[in-house]
Structures are given as structure tokens and as C-alpha cells.
Motif scaffolding. Structure first.
Motif, PDB file in Angstrom:
ATOM      1  N   ARG A  82     -43.639 -25.601  -1.501  1.00  7.45           N
ATOM      2  CA  ARG A  82     -44.300 -24.224  -1.564  1.00  7.45           C
ATOM      3  C   ARG A  82     -43.668 -23.500  -0.525  1.00  7.45           C
ATOM      4  NH1 ARG A  82     -45.530 -26.583  -5.433  1.00  7.45           N
ATOM      5  NH2 ARG A  82     -47.471 -26.653  -6.579  1.00  7.45           N
ATOM      6  N   GLY A  83     -43.652 -22.258  -0.635  1.00 11.37           N
ATOM      7  CA  GLY A  83     -43.182 -21.322   0.399  1.00 11.37           C
ATOM      8  C   GLY A  83     -44.234 -20.256   1.010  1.00 11.37           C
ATOM      9  N   VAL A  84     -44.470 -20.452   2.170  1.00 11.98           N
ATOM     10  CA  VAL A  84     -45.426 -19.702   2.898  1.00 11.98           C
ATOM     11  C   VAL A  84     -44.700 -18.373   3.335  1.00 11.98           C
ATOM     12  CG1 VAL A  84     -47.014 -19.238   4.991  1.00 11.98           C
ATOM     13  CG2 VAL A  84     -46.889 -21.503   3.765  1.00 11.98           C
ATOM     14  N   VAL A  85     -44.763 -17.179   2.849  1.00 14.35           N
ATOM     15  CA  VAL A  85     -44.087 -15.980   3.392  1.00 14.35           C
ATOM     16  C   VAL A  85     -44.796 -15.284   4.524  1.00 14.35           C
ATOM     17  CG1 VAL A  85     -43.560 -13.708   2.438  1.00 14.35           C
ATOM     18  CG2 VAL A  85     -43.655 -15.830   0.931  1.00 14.35           C
ATOM     19  N   LEU A  86     -44.018 -15.006   5.649  1.00 17.42           N
ATOM     20  CA  LEU A  86     -44.583 -14.676   6.764  1.00 17.42           C
ATOM     21  C   LEU A  86     -43.926 -13.278   7.011  1.00 17.42           C
ATOM     22  CD1 LEU A  86     -44.132 -17.769   8.987  1.00 17.42           C
ATOM     23  CD2 LEU A  86     -46.068 -16.767   7.810  1.00 17.42           C
ATOM     24  N   ARG A  87     -45.007 -12.218   7.553  1.00 20.26           N
ATOM     25  CA  ARG A  87     -44.351 -10.983   7.881  1.00 20.26           C
ATOM     26  C   ARG A  87     -44.901 -10.697   9.245  1.00 20.26           C
ATOM     27  NH1 ARG A  87     -45.374  -6.102   3.600  1.00 20.26           N
ATOM     28  NH2 ARG A  87     -43.656  -7.697   2.828  1.00 20.26           N
ATOM     29  N   PHE A  88     -44.027 -10.500  10.163  1.00 20.41           N
ATOM     30  CA  PHE A  88     -44.184 -10.472  11.620  1.00 20.41           C
ATOM     31  C   PHE A  88     -45.005 -11.691  12.209  1.00 20.41           C
ATOM     32  CE2 PHE A  88     -43.659  -5.860  10.116  1.00 20.41           C
ATOM     33  CZ  PHE A  88     -42.384  -5.734  10.813  1.00 20.41           C
TER      34      PHE A  88
ATOM     35  N   LYS B  37     -38.016 -11.166  -1.229  1.00 20.82           N
ATOM     36  CA  LYS B  37     -38.841 -10.975   0.049  1.00 20.82           C
ATOM     37  C   LYS B  37     -38.085  -9.573   0.472  1.00 20.82           C
ATOM     38  CE  LYS B  37     -35.948 -13.898   3.118  1.00 20.82           C
ATOM     39  NZ  LYS B  37     -35.816 -14.855   3.858  1.00 20.82           N
ATOM     40  N   MET B  38     -38.833  -9.173   1.611  1.00 20.48           N
ATOM     41  CA  MET B  38     -38.242  -7.728   2.310  1.00 20.48           C
ATOM     42  C   MET B  38     -37.343  -8.525   3.143  1.00 20.48           C
ATOM     43  SD  MET B  38     -39.695  -4.966   1.143  1.00 20.48           S
ATOM     44  CE  MET B  38     -39.361  -4.036   2.761  1.00 20.48           C
ATOM     45  N   PRO B  39     -36.078  -8.167   3.324  1.00 19.47           N
ATOM     46  CA  PRO B  39     -34.922  -8.582   4.235  1.00 19.47           C
ATOM     47  C   PRO B  39     -35.133  -8.006   5.554  1.00 19.47           C
ATOM     48  CG  PRO B  39     -33.850  -6.759   2.991  1.00 19.47           C
ATOM     49  CD  PRO B  39     -35.503  -7.153   2.145  1.00 19.47           C
ATOM     50  N   LEU B  40     -35.036  -8.945   6.508  1.00 19.95           N
ATOM     51  CA  LEU B  40     -35.249  -8.912   7.895  1.00 19.95           C
ATOM     52  C   LEU B  40     -36.442  -8.530   8.504  1.00 19.95           C
ATOM     53  CD1 LEU B  40     -32.206  -6.177   8.333  1.00 19.95           C
ATOM     54  CD2 LEU B  40     -31.823  -8.557   8.581  1.00 19.95           C
ATOM     55  N   ILE B  41     -37.513  -8.658   7.510  1.00 18.96           N
ATOM     56  CA  ILE B  41     -38.922  -8.433   7.811  1.00 18.96           C
ATOM     57  C   ILE B  41     -39.617  -9.710   7.460  1.00 18.96           C
ATOM     58  CG2 ILE B  41     -40.976  -7.299   7.258  1.00 18.96           C
ATOM     59  CD1 ILE B  41     -39.248  -4.606   6.797  1.00 18.96           C
ATOM     60  N   ASP B  42     -39.581 -10.306   6.188  1.00 19.12           N
ATOM     61  CA  ASP B  42     -40.121 -11.519   5.947  1.00 19.12           C
ATOM     62  C   ASP B  42     -39.257 -12.391   6.192  1.00 19.12           C
ATOM     63  OD1 ASP B  42     -42.066  -9.566   5.138  1.00 19.12           O
ATOM     64  OD2 ASP B  42     -41.544  -9.546   2.854  1.00 19.12           O
ATOM     65  N   SER B  43     -40.150 -13.784   6.388  1.00 14.95           N
ATOM     66  CA  SER B  43     -39.263 -15.094   6.574  1.00 14.95           C
ATOM     67  C   SER B  43     -40.270 -15.949   5.538  1.00 14.95           C
ATOM     68  CB  SER B  43     -39.437 -15.427   8.127  1.00 14.95           C
ATOM     69  OG  SER B  43     -40.650 -15.579   8.465  1.00 14.95           O
ATOM     70  N   VAL B  44     -39.416 -17.015   5.392  1.00 14.00           N
ATOM     71  CA  VAL B  44     -40.290 -17.904   4.471  1.00 14.00           C
ATOM     72  C   VAL B  44     -40.211 -19.383   5.158  1.00 14.00           C
ATOM     73  CG1 VAL B  44     -40.288 -19.227   2.145  1.00 14.00           C
ATOM     74  CG2 VAL B  44     -39.746 -16.855   2.445  1.00 14.00           C
ATOM     75  N   LYS B  45     -41.486 -20.052   5.173  1.00 11.51           N
ATOM     76  CA  LYS B  45     -41.317 -21.416   5.902  1.00 11.51           C
ATOM     77  C   LYS B  45     -41.504 -22.337   4.380  1.00 11.51           C
ATOM     78  CE  LYS B  45     -40.868 -20.375  10.116  1.00 11.51           C
ATOM     79  NZ  LYS B  45     -39.855 -20.569  10.744  1.00 11.51           N
ATOM     80  N   THR B  46     -40.680 -23.455   4.209  1.00  9.45           N
ATOM     81  CA  THR B  46     -41.104 -24.231   3.150  1.00  9.45           C
ATOM     82  C   THR B  46     -41.850 -25.553   3.404  1.00  9.45           C
ATOM     83  OG1 THR B  46     -38.848 -23.701   2.256  1.00  9.45           O
ATOM     84  CG2 THR B  46     -39.977 -25.555   1.540  1.00  9.45           C
ATOM     85  N   ILE B  47     -42.984 -25.863   2.727  1.00 11.64           N
ATOM     86  CA  ILE B  47     -43.855 -26.878   3.101  1.00 11.64           C
ATOM     87  C   ILE B  47     -43.670 -27.844   1.849  1.00 11.64           C
ATOM     88  CG2 ILE B  47     -46.113 -27.578   3.688  1.00 11.64           C
ATOM     89  CD1 ILE B  47     -46.489 -24.799   4.953  1.00 11.64           C
ATOM     90  N   ASP B  48     -43.589 -29.295   2.247  1.00  8.66           N
ATOM     91  CA  ASP B  48     -43.723 -30.062   1.064  1.00  8.66           C
ATOM     92  C   ASP B  48     -45.172 -30.266   0.456  1.00  8.66           C
ATOM     93  OD1 ASP B  48     -43.193 -32.457  -0.404  1.00  8.66           O
ATOM     94  OD2 ASP B  48     -42.523 -33.909   1.333  1.00  8.66           O
ATOM     95  N   ALA B  49     -45.022 -30.274  -0.732  1.00  5.11           N
ATOM     96  CA  ALA B  49     -46.438 -30.118  -1.599  1.00  5.11           C
ATOM     97  C   ALA B  49     -46.838 -31.551  -2.175  1.00  5.11           C
ATOM     98  CB  ALA B  49     -46.506 -29.155  -2.544  1.00  5.11           C
ATOM     99  N   LYS B  50     -45.821 -32.238  -1.911  1.00  4.55           N
ATOM    100  CA  LYS B  50     -46.127 -33.704  -2.708  1.00  4.55           C
ATOM    101  C   LYS B  50     -47.114 -34.540  -2.004  1.00  4.55           C
ATOM    102  CE  LYS B  50     -41.625 -35.035  -2.358  1.00  4.55           C
ATOM    103  NZ  LYS B  50     -40.912 -33.684  -2.038  1.00  4.55           N
TER     104      LYS B  50
END
Length: 319
Positions: free
Chosen positions: A28-34, A48-61
Motif C-alpha cells: 500500500r502507498g501512504v501519500v504524504l503532503r508536507f 500525485k502532486m509533483p514536488l509537493i506530495d511523496s509516497v511511502k510504500t508499506i508491505d501489506a502482506k
């Protein structure tokens, strides 16, 4: 104009690629903004919003944490006997936002789970004997399976009112401060325990020898009792066999005496019938038997020739 178009196109392509991200299956991806969570992405293609948003991938298994990954844990049962228990726990993430908040604070979820699990195991094992812990019966409330089910339910628990709104740091501190009595549910950290299993139960090396010595002593007592029972049964069998032997020999001797008595009686009767018909013949036979019994070996007997003992010899000589 043409010179400006190329950089603009490249910038647009870069912006496009920086706004596209892919979440693989099983994650799963957790979308972060600031650094604040604004959404959760399922597997697939997302923007996603470039340069503003970031995504952290988390293992869902489903994930597995082994006790062997941690320091050796020792427990005491109800008899105050020390045990080393090797176990594992399977868990999965059910609230990715809450889970990310937990790990973002520098907390290791595996350590948190093991701390709570060790505390609950210490409390539950302290109520049971070795036999209860080894017992696998599902029906028995005092058994290993029941113990693991109770530990699992205790770890998951039911989130207290407002617990999901409390700061993660406070919940972590409460969970680690008194893991045996903590009421904090692991679901407050975004995870759910699927299964708890005990793989192996050992005694510490320093007490194993004394335990084995006690086991050997118990087996020696059992073996000695068995040997004594065998000797007792052997003596009983020999005594019974001796009794039967004596009984059989006595009966045989009784029957032989009875048969000999009947034979002697029949012989005496035959002799009596035969000798009763001729007295002179009876006397002659008796003399012959007397001669036979007298003239044996090298014995010397001095008898007068005129003795009645030789009367039948005289008659034989005269003839």
C-alpha cells in the motif's frame, strides 16, 4: 519560439513522470503532503502532486516475527519452574495511517509486538503447569492452544474509547512500561495479530541435568518395581509348578502302590490256589527259593548233611 518549446516539453514530461507512481500488489502507498498523511493508495497506477506530495510504500502482506530474533526470553510456570519458550507471531497491518504514524516516530513494530507478547505470555504461563502448557487440547481451558488464543485476544483486545486519538508516543510508553498488565490494543498502532504459536519449550541448561537426573531416578524406580514384579511372578509360577509336580508324583506313587498291591494280592492268590492243590510241591518250591537265596556270593555256611534243609537234595541224590 521553437527553442523554448523543447524545454517546456521536457519540463512537462518530467512533471508528468514525477506525478505518476505505481503501487505493486501486496503493498500500500501512504501519500504524504508536507509530511502529513493525505491518503492511501491501493495497488495500481496513481498520480500525485509533483514536488509537493511523496509516497511511502508499506508491505501489506502477513508478516511473521520470531522470538529467536529477540533476546532469549525466560518464563516461570505456576510451580516456579523456569522455562525457555520459542514462539512466533503472525500479524498484518489493518490501519496503514496509524501504522505509518507509529514507525514514523522511530518505533519498531516488531519490538513493540514482542514486548506486549512477552508480557502476556509471562502472565499466562505463570498460571499453568508444565503439563498444561504441553497439552494441545482445544477443549481444555488449561492447555497450550487455549493459552495462545487468550494471548492473541489480549493483544488485539478492543480499542479503548479515544485510544486511536491518543499520541503514539504515549501509547508506546504505556505498552512497554507494564507489558503484562497493559490494556493497550495493538490495533491502536494499526496492526492486528492473526496467530500466536509456541514452537518449542526448553529448560535452561543449568537445570536440565537435575531434571534429567530426576527423570532417570523415576525410571529406575519404575524399572525396579517391574523387576520385582517379574521375580514375584516367577516365584509364584515355580511354586505352582513344584506343587503340581509333587501332586502328580504323589498320585503316581499312590496308583503304583495300589497296582502293586493288587498284583501282589493276585500273585498270592495264584500261589495259594496252586500250592493248595499240592502241599509237597509247595514245600519243594520253598526249599528251592531258600537254596537260591542261601548259595550266593562267597559266604561260608556250615550245616549238617542230615539237616532238613537238604532233604530235597538227598532225594535227588538217591534217585
Amino acid at each position: 519560439m521553437r527553442k523554448l518549446l523543447i524545454p517546456i516539453v521536457l519540463i512537462l514530461i518530467g512533471v508528468l513522470f514525477s506525478s505518476i507512481y505505481v503501487i505493486e500488489e501486496g503493498t500500500r502507498g501512504v501519500v504524504l503532503r508536507f509530511n502529513k498523511i493525505i491518503g492511501l493508495s491501493e495497488p495500481g497506477l496513481h498520480f500525485k502532486m509533483p514536488l509537493i506530495d511523496s509516497v511511502k510504500t508499506i508491505d501489506a502482506k502477513i508478516q511473521t516475527t520470531n522470538s529467536s530474533n529477540n533476546n532469549e526470553q525466560r518464563f516461570f510456570n505456576v510451580q516456579k519452574k523456569e522455562l525457555i519458550v520459542d514462539y512466533f507471531v503472525q500479524w498484518k497491518i489493518v490501519d496503514f495511517n496509524r501504522y505509518y504514524e507509529t514507525i514514523a516516530g522511530g518505533n519498531d513494530v516488531n519490538d513493540l509486538i514482542l514486548a506486549r507478547l512477552n508480557g502476556r505470555l509471562r502472565s499466562e504461563i505463570g498460571k499453568l503447569s508444565n503439563r498444561d502448557i504441553i497439552n494441545d487440547s482445544n477443549a481444555d481451558t488449561k492447555s497450550r492452544n487455549s493459552l495462545m488464543a487468550r494471548v492473541k485476544d489480549s493483544l488485539n483486545g478492543s480499542s479503548q474509547d479515544g485510544e486511536e486519538n491518543l499520541p503514539i508516543d504515549k501509547l508506546v510508553t504505556d505498552a512497554k512500561k507494564d507489558p503484562e498488565n497493559s490494556k493497550t490494543s495493538l490495533r491502536a498502532f494499526g496492526v492486528d495479530v492473526i496467530d500466536v504459536r509456541i514452537k518449542q519449550i526448553n529448560f535452561p541448561a543449568e537445570v536440565s541435568e537435575s531434571i534429567y537426573a530426576n527423570m532417570r531416578a523415576e525410571r529406575e524406580v519404575i524399572a525396579r518395581d517391574k523387576r520385582y514384579d517379574g521375580i514375584k511372578q516367577a516365584e509364584e509360577i515355580r511354586a505352582e509348578a513344584t506343587f503340581e509336580k509333587t501332586k502328580i508324583i504323589s498320585e503316581a506313587e499312590r496308583q503304583s502302590r495300589s497296582i502293586r498291591g493288587e498284583g501282589d494280592a493276585n500273585a498270592a492268590k495264584l500261589y495259594a490256589d496252586a500250592f493248595g492243590k499240592d502241599i509237597e510241591f509247595f514245600s519243594f518250591i520253598r526249599s528251592l527259593k531258600a537254596y537260591e537265596q542261601s548259595f550266593t556270593g562267597n559266604d561260608v555256611m556250615v550245616i549238617s548233611p542230615d539237616s532238613e534243609f537238604f532233604q530235597y537234595m538227598k532225594l535227588k541224590s538217591n534217585k
